[in-house]
Design a protein around this motif. Structure first.
Motif, mmCIF file in Angstrom:
data_model
loop_
_atom_site.group_PDB
_atom_site.id
_atom_site.type_symbol
_atom_site.label_atom_id
_atom_site.label_comp_id
_atom_site.label_asym_id
_atom_site.label_seq_id
_atom_site.Cartn_x
_atom_site.Cartn_y
_atom_site.Cartn_z
ATOM 1 N N SER A 75 -6.698 -0.218 -3.310
ATOM 2 C CA SER A 75 -6.366 1.212 -3.510
ATOM 3 C C SER A 75 -6.985 1.536 -5.120
ATOM 4 N N LEU B 168 1.598 6.024 -6.776
ATOM 5 C CA LEU B 168 0.667 6.789 -7.932
ATOM 6 C C LEU B 168 0.679 8.957 -7.239
ATOM 7 N N ASN B 169 1.370 8.672 -6.215
ATOM 8 C CA ASN B 169 0.959 10.389 -6.276
ATOM 9 C C ASN B 169 2.015 10.844 -7.468
ATOM 10 N N GLN C 86 0.935 4.210 -3.351
ATOM 11 C CA GLN C 86 0.686 5.190 -2.820
ATOM 12 C C GLN C 86 2.136 6.348 -3.318
ATOM 13 N N GLN D 236 0.945 -1.181 0.229
ATOM 14 C CA GLN D 236 -0.277 0.091 -0.435
ATOM 15 C C GLN D 236 0.776 1.134 0.145
ATOM 16 N N GLN D 237 2.265 1.598 0.820
ATOM 17 C CA GLN D 237 2.843 2.509 0.295
ATOM 18 C C GLN D 237 3.118 2.763 -0.887
#
Length: 162
Positions: A136, A107-108, A104, A100-101
């Motif tokens: 996500s 996606l950022n 992110q 998940q990290q």
């Protein structure tokens, strides 16, 4: 607990990342053809991602590379669509929320580089990966987008970024 770092790939990481990805692919029983296993880019990921709107990230625990993922424009796709590429984690770091990290971070990066949608392909057997993608915000789509060359991947997903 050792330090956890997510950073852009460096040239010195190429061999270790390729080794980790191939280990995971074999461990998962992934076909060696029609998947990332046979990608020429796998042994030169640093060089492959030295282009506009592309980045490849490595996940380190201490100084050991235990995961990686990249974002790049979708090959032969619309300029507003990126692809989440080669996201793999060594078994010893799975189940800790680290995917998940990494997601992110990727996606950022995609949003910062003005992509409107993110696409991913995976194998039917990679159910834990699909679970992460759904969590996500990715949804299943019917058709393959672009030209990834991964003809063994039969699951297609996409997420709106804006």
């Amino acid at each position: 607990m050792t330090d956890i770092t997510i950073r852009p790939i460096e040239q010195k990481d190429n061999a270790k990342v390729a080794e980790m990805i191939r280990y995971v692919l074999i461990e998962q029983g992934v076909p060696k053809v029609g998947t990332a296993y046979e990608d020429i880019a796998l042994d030169q990921l640093f060089e492959t991602y030295q282009k506009d709107r592309a980045e490849y990230f490595v996940f380190l625990e201490g100084d050991e590379i235990l995961g990686s993922a990249g974002i790049a424009p979708l090959e032969n796709g619309e300029s507003t669509i990126c692809e989440l590429q080669k996201m793999y984690f060594h078994p010893k770091v799975r189940g800790r929320g680290l995917g998940q990290q990494m997601m992110q971070v990727c996606l950022n990066f995609a949003k910062k580089h003005h992509f409107n949608e993110c696409y991913i392909e995976t194998l039917v057997s990679m159910e834990p990966a699909q679970k992460l993608y759904k969590k996500s915000g990715f949804d299943y789509i019917e058709e393959r987008l672009g030209d990834t060359g991964h003809y063994s991947c039969k699951v297609f997903m996409k997420k709106k970024l804006v």
